[in-house]
Structure formats: structure tokens, C-alpha cells
Design a protein around this motif. Structure first.
Motif, PDB file in Angstrom:
ATOM      1  N   ARG A  56       0.138 -51.550  14.014  1.00  0.00           N
ATOM      2  CA  ARG A  56      -0.296 -50.164  13.852  1.00  0.00           C
ATOM      3  C   ARG A  56       0.673 -49.256  14.608  1.00  0.00           C
ATOM      4  O   ARG A  56       0.963 -49.483  15.783  1.00  0.00           O
ATOM      5  CB  ARG A  56      -1.715 -50.011  14.414  1.00  0.00           C
ATOM      6  CG  ARG A  56      -2.312 -48.634  14.242  1.00  0.00           C
ATOM      7  CD  ARG A  56      -3.784 -48.613  14.578  1.00  0.00           C
ATOM      8  NE  ARG A  56      -4.002 -48.624  16.023  1.00  0.00           N
ATOM      9  CZ  ARG A  56      -5.184 -48.873  16.589  1.00  0.00           C
ATOM     10  NH1 ARG A  56      -6.229 -49.165  15.858  1.00  0.00           N
ATOM     11  NH2 ARG A  56      -5.312 -48.844  17.899  1.00  0.00           N
ATOM     12  N   LYS A  57       1.173 -48.226  13.911  1.00  0.00           N
ATOM     13  CA  LYS A  57       2.067 -47.264  14.560  1.00  0.00           C
ATOM     14  C   LYS A  57       1.240 -46.315  15.424  1.00  0.00           C
ATOM     15  O   LYS A  57       0.105 -45.980  15.072  1.00  0.00           O
ATOM     16  CB  LYS A  57       2.827 -46.457  13.508  1.00  0.00           C
ATOM     17  CG  LYS A  57       3.846 -47.266  12.749  1.00  0.00           C
ATOM     18  CD  LYS A  57       4.603 -46.402  11.767  1.00  0.00           C
ATOM     19  CE  LYS A  57       5.624 -47.246  11.027  1.00  0.00           C
ATOM     20  NZ  LYS A  57       6.410 -46.435  10.090  1.00  0.00           N
ATOM     21  N   PRO A  58       1.809 -45.859  16.538  1.00  0.00           N
ATOM     22  CA  PRO A  58       1.044 -44.942  17.386  1.00  0.00           C
ATOM     23  C   PRO A  58       0.986 -43.545  16.790  1.00  0.00           C
ATOM     24  O   PRO A  58       1.900 -43.120  16.082  1.00  0.00           O
ATOM     25  CB  PRO A  58       1.836 -44.937  18.694  1.00  0.00           C
ATOM     26  CG  PRO A  58       3.236 -45.203  18.267  1.00  0.00           C
ATOM     27  CD  PRO A  58       3.134 -46.147  17.087  1.00  0.00           C
ATOM     28  N   LYS A  59      -0.097 -42.866  17.098  1.00  0.00           N
ATOM     29  CA  LYS A  59      -0.224 -41.445  16.773  1.00  0.00           C
ATOM     30  C   LYS A  59      -0.087 -40.682  18.088  1.00  0.00           C
ATOM     31  O   LYS A  59      -0.256 -41.253  19.161  1.00  0.00           O
ATOM     32  CB  LYS A  59      -1.592 -41.170  16.155  1.00  0.00           C
ATOM     33  CG  LYS A  59      -1.818 -41.878  14.840  1.00  0.00           C
ATOM     34  CD  LYS A  59      -3.228 -41.633  14.356  1.00  0.00           C
ATOM     35  CE  LYS A  59      -3.513 -42.504  13.145  1.00  0.00           C
ATOM     36  NZ  LYS A  59      -4.942 -42.638  12.901  1.00  0.00           N
ATOM     37  N   GLU A  60       0.201 -39.394  17.976  1.00  0.00           N
ATOM     38  CA  GLU A  60       0.350 -38.593  19.192  1.00  0.00           C
ATOM     39  C   GLU A  60      -0.934 -38.657  20.015  1.00  0.00           C
ATOM     40  O   GLU A  60      -2.039 -38.554  19.490  1.00  0.00           O
ATOM     41  CB  GLU A  60       0.683 -37.151  18.838  1.00  0.00           C
ATOM     42  CG  GLU A  60       1.132 -36.370  20.032  1.00  0.00           C
ATOM     43  CD  GLU A  60       2.004 -35.188  19.681  1.00  0.00           C
ATOM     44  OE1 GLU A  60       2.323 -34.437  20.610  1.00  0.00           O
ATOM     45  OE2 GLU A  60       2.361 -35.015  18.509  1.00  0.00           O
ATOM     46  N   ASN A  61      -0.758 -38.849  21.303  1.00  0.00           N
ATOM     47  CA  ASN A  61      -1.876 -38.977  22.236  1.00  0.00           C
ATOM     48  C   ASN A  61      -2.538 -37.606  22.434  1.00  0.00           C
ATOM     49  O   ASN A  61      -1.904 -36.687  22.949  1.00  0.00           O
ATOM     50  CB  ASN A  61      -1.344 -39.523  23.562  1.00  0.00           C
ATOM     51  CG  ASN A  61      -2.391 -39.602  24.634  1.00  0.00           C
ATOM     52  OD1 ASN A  61      -3.573 -39.416  24.387  1.00  0.00           O
ATOM     53  ND2 ASN A  61      -1.953 -39.872  25.846  1.00  0.00           N
ATOM     54  N   PRO A  62      -3.808 -37.456  22.058  1.00  0.00           N
ATOM     55  CA  PRO A  62      -4.463 -36.153  22.194  1.00  0.00           C
ATOM     56  C   PRO A  62      -4.823 -35.799  23.633  1.00  0.00           C
ATOM     57  O   PRO A  62      -5.101 -34.641  23.929  1.00  0.00           O
ATOM     58  CB  PRO A  62      -5.737 -36.305  21.348  1.00  0.00           C
ATOM     59  CG  PRO A  62      -6.040 -37.768  21.392  1.00  0.00           C
ATOM     60  CD  PRO A  62      -4.696 -38.459  21.443  1.00  0.00           C
ATOM     61  N   GLY A  63      -4.799 -36.772  24.555  1.00  0.00           N
ATOM     62  CA  GLY A  63      -5.258 -36.506  25.913  1.00  0.00           C
ATOM     63  C   GLY A  63      -4.170 -36.429  26.964  1.00  0.00           C
ATOM     64  O   GLY A  63      -4.464 -36.348  28.151  1.00  0.00           O
ATOM     65  N   VAL A  64      -2.910 -36.424  26.541  1.00  0.00           N
ATOM     66  CA  VAL A  64      -1.830 -36.419  27.529  1.00  0.00           C
ATOM     67  C   VAL A  64      -1.885 -35.130  28.356  1.00  0.00           C
ATOM     68  O   VAL A  64      -2.129 -34.045  27.835  1.00  0.00           O
ATOM     69  CB  VAL A  64      -0.443 -36.590  26.865  1.00  0.00           C
ATOM     70  CG1 VAL A  64      -0.091 -35.427  25.965  1.00  0.00           C
ATOM     71  CG2 VAL A  64       0.639 -36.800  27.913  1.00  0.00           C
ATOM     72  N   SER A  65      -1.706 -35.277  29.649  1.00  0.00           N
ATOM     73  CA  SER A  65      -1.624 -34.137  30.560  1.00  0.00           C
ATOM     74  C   SER A  65      -0.148 -33.888  30.856  1.00  0.00           C
ATOM     75  O   SER A  65       0.521 -34.733  31.447  1.00  0.00           O
ATOM     76  CB  SER A  65      -2.373 -34.458  31.860  1.00  0.00           C
ATOM     77  OG  SER A  65      -1.964 -33.584  32.884  1.00  0.00           O
ATOM     78  N   GLN A  66       0.340 -32.715  30.445  1.00  0.00           N
ATOM     79  CA  GLN A  66       1.754 -32.416  30.697  1.00  0.00           C
ATOM     80  C   GLN A  66       2.043 -32.392  32.201  1.00  0.00           C
ATOM     81  O   GLN A  66       3.137 -32.756  32.631  1.00  0.00           O
ATOM     82  CB  GLN A  66       2.146 -31.090  30.035  1.00  0.00           C
ATOM     83  CG  GLN A  66       2.117 -31.128  28.520  1.00  0.00           C
ATOM     84  CD  GLN A  66       2.979 -32.235  27.928  1.00  0.00           C
ATOM     85  OE1 GLN A  66       4.098 -32.499  28.386  1.00  0.00           O
ATOM     86  NE2 GLN A  66       2.466 -32.911  26.918  1.00  0.00           N
ATOM     87  N   LYS A  67       1.062 -32.018  32.990  1.00  0.00           N
ATOM     88  CA  LYS A  67       1.246 -32.013  34.441  1.00  0.00           C
ATOM     89  C   LYS A  67       1.406 -33.443  34.971  1.00  0.00           C
ATOM     90  O   LYS A  67       2.270 -33.714  35.803  1.00  0.00           O
ATOM     91  CB  LYS A  67       0.072 -31.312  35.123  1.00  0.00           C
ATOM     92  CG  LYS A  67       0.281 -31.114  36.601  1.00  0.00           C
ATOM     93  CD  LYS A  67      -0.825 -30.274  37.194  1.00  0.00           C
ATOM     94  CE  LYS A  67      -0.581 -30.039  38.668  1.00  0.00           C
ATOM     95  NZ  LYS A  67      -1.641 -29.224  39.271  1.00  0.00           N
ATOM     96  N   LYS A  68       0.579 -34.360  34.486  1.00  0.00           N
ATOM     97  CA  LYS A  68       0.701 -35.762  34.912  1.00  0.00           C
ATOM     98  C   LYS A  68       2.050 -36.321  34.465  1.00  0.00           C
ATOM     99  O   LYS A  68       2.707 -37.047  35.204  1.00  0.00           O
ATOM    100  CB  LYS A  68      -0.432 -36.614  34.339  1.00  0.00           C
ATOM    101  CG  LYS A  68      -1.793 -36.235  34.832  1.00  0.00           C
ATOM    102  CD  LYS A  68      -2.160 -37.009  36.041  1.00  0.00           C
ATOM    103  CE  LYS A  68      -3.622 -36.754  36.373  1.00  0.00           C
ATOM    104  NZ  LYS A  68      -4.044 -37.396  37.558  1.00  0.00           N
ATOM    105  N   LYS A  69       2.448 -35.992  33.238  1.00  0.00           N
ATOM    106  CA  LYS A  69       3.740 -36.472  32.736  1.00  0.00           C
ATOM    107  C   LYS A  69       4.877 -35.916  33.595  1.00  0.00           C
ATOM    108  O   LYS A  69       5.798 -36.655  33.960  1.00  0.00           O
ATOM    109  CB  LYS A  69       3.904 -36.074  31.272  1.00  0.00           C
ATOM    110  CG  LYS A  69       5.113 -36.701  30.620  1.00  0.00           C
ATOM    111  CD  LYS A  69       5.095 -36.449  29.130  1.00  0.00           C
ATOM    112  CE  LYS A  69       6.281 -35.659  28.736  1.00  0.00           C
ATOM    113  NZ  LYS A  69       6.373 -35.390  27.318  1.00  0.00           N
TER     114      LYS A  69
END
Length: 193
Positions: free
Chosen positions: A112-125
Motif C-alpha cells: 500500500r502506498k502512503p497517503k499524506e499524513n493528516p496529523g503531521v505537526s509542522q512544529k514537531k517536524k
């Protein structure tokens, strides 16, 4: 039976053949978990958790929660003993790569290919970056230096000032350019300024 050590190097080759330009960072601390692999792409950062045949699902729920905060996309790489049930243990937006041993070699298949993560925190990244890397992003975007301010303060200013699509590419670029052999020197130079 495939162990983590049997999977890593062949997985790197597989990912490079599949994605082209990548950078692999291993064992990156994120929250209370440690990402097995961080794959840097030109405009996104991908977390990869390996569940070898010798692994259990005991920590996976907590790991999924942490991965979901830090990465644009996520994959789980599952040994053949997990292939039938791994979908039950990761969110639907996670990609799944299965691995089995064929003729003594690790053989990979994208289930299964990944889909964009809806919960990513740009601050955490952003927190994955070192302070000199954040300073470079500030410089690229003509932001004040905020030299006496905390890393958290600087991250907030970057998030408020830099459009998301531009920031995604800049974070990836910083991780592509990261030089672990010079980190002490880079931090020393940054602190002198």
C-alpha cells in the motif's frame, strides 16, 4: 526469518531505486519513540518503522502516534510473519512494504502506498532540525536572527512567516545537506556569531 539487520541495507537500495533522490537518516529520536529510518525526499520527510519477523506489536501503537506527529508520510516495513495483519495495526494513510526472503535475499513489495499524513505537526517536524539549520532557513527567508531567543521561539516565527510548501522543501534541503561529521564544528561556529 528476517531480522532488522537483514532488512535495512537491502531496503535502502529498494527505496533509492523506487524514489530516486533520497537521503536516509537512521535511529532518529521523535517524542518518546525512535524512528528506525527517516527518508528525506526533495519536498517531504518520511518515517519508516521496521517490523521484522522477530518483532511484536507491543510498542507499535505508541510509535504510530509519534510518527504521525513528525512525518509527512509514513511506512511500515513488515516481515512475512506480519504481512497478513499489519493493516490492522497502522492507520489507512500509512504505506505498507512487505519483505520476505527469496533465494536468500530480501524481496520487497509495496502493498500500500502512503497517503499524506493528516496529523503531521509542522512544529514537531521543524524540531528535527538543529539550531544552525533553523538559522539557515531564517536567512533564506530574510527573517530576523533572534540569536538570543529559544529554539521554540524561532520555530514559531518560522512557522508564522514561511509558507508551508516552501518550508517543506527547505526542511528537506537542510536534512539533505546535514553533515554529521562536522556537527560539533557547525554548532561551535553558530554559537560564536
Amino acid at each position: 526469518m528476517l531480522y532488522d539487520k537483514d532488512i535495512r541495507e537491502p531496503l535502502f537500495d529498494f527505496l533509492e531505486a523506487y524514489y530516486g533522490k533520497i537521503r536516509i537518516l537512521e535511529e532518529k529520536q521523535m517524542g518518546r519513540s525512535r524512528a528506525d529510518i527517516v527518508m528525506v525526499l526533495p519536498s517531504s520527510v518520511v518515517g519508516i518503522e521496521i517490523k521484522s519477523d522477530a518483532d511484536t506489536y507491543a510498542r507499535l501503537q505508541r510509535q504510530v502516534k509519534d510518527y504521525n506527529q513528525y512525518f509527512d508520510y509514513n511506512y511500515v516495513v513488515a516481515g512475512s510473519s506480519h504481512a497478513m495483519h499489519i493493516e490492522e495495526h497502522v492507520p489507512e494513510w500509512w504505506g505498507i512494504i512487505t519483505v520476505e526472503q527469496v533465494d536468500g535475499e530480501a524481496d520487497f513489495y509495496i502493498l500500500r502506498k502512503p497517503k499524506e499524513n493528516p496529523g503531521v505537526s509542522q512544529k514537531k517536524k521543524l524540531s528535527l532540525l538543529w539550531r544552525p539549520e533553523l538559522a539557515h532557513i531564517q536567512e533564506l527567508n530574510r527573517l530576523p536572527k533572534y540569536r538570543q531567543r529559544s529554539k521554540q521561539f524561532v520555530m514559531e516565527k518560522i512557522l508564522l512567516s514561511v509558507p508551508g510548501d516552501i518550508l517543506r522543501e527547505q526542511v528537506s534541503q537542510e536534512l539533505f545537506e546535514r553533515d554529521y561529521t562536522r556537527i560539533e564544528e557547525i554548532i561551535r561556529e553558530y554559537k560564536k556569531r
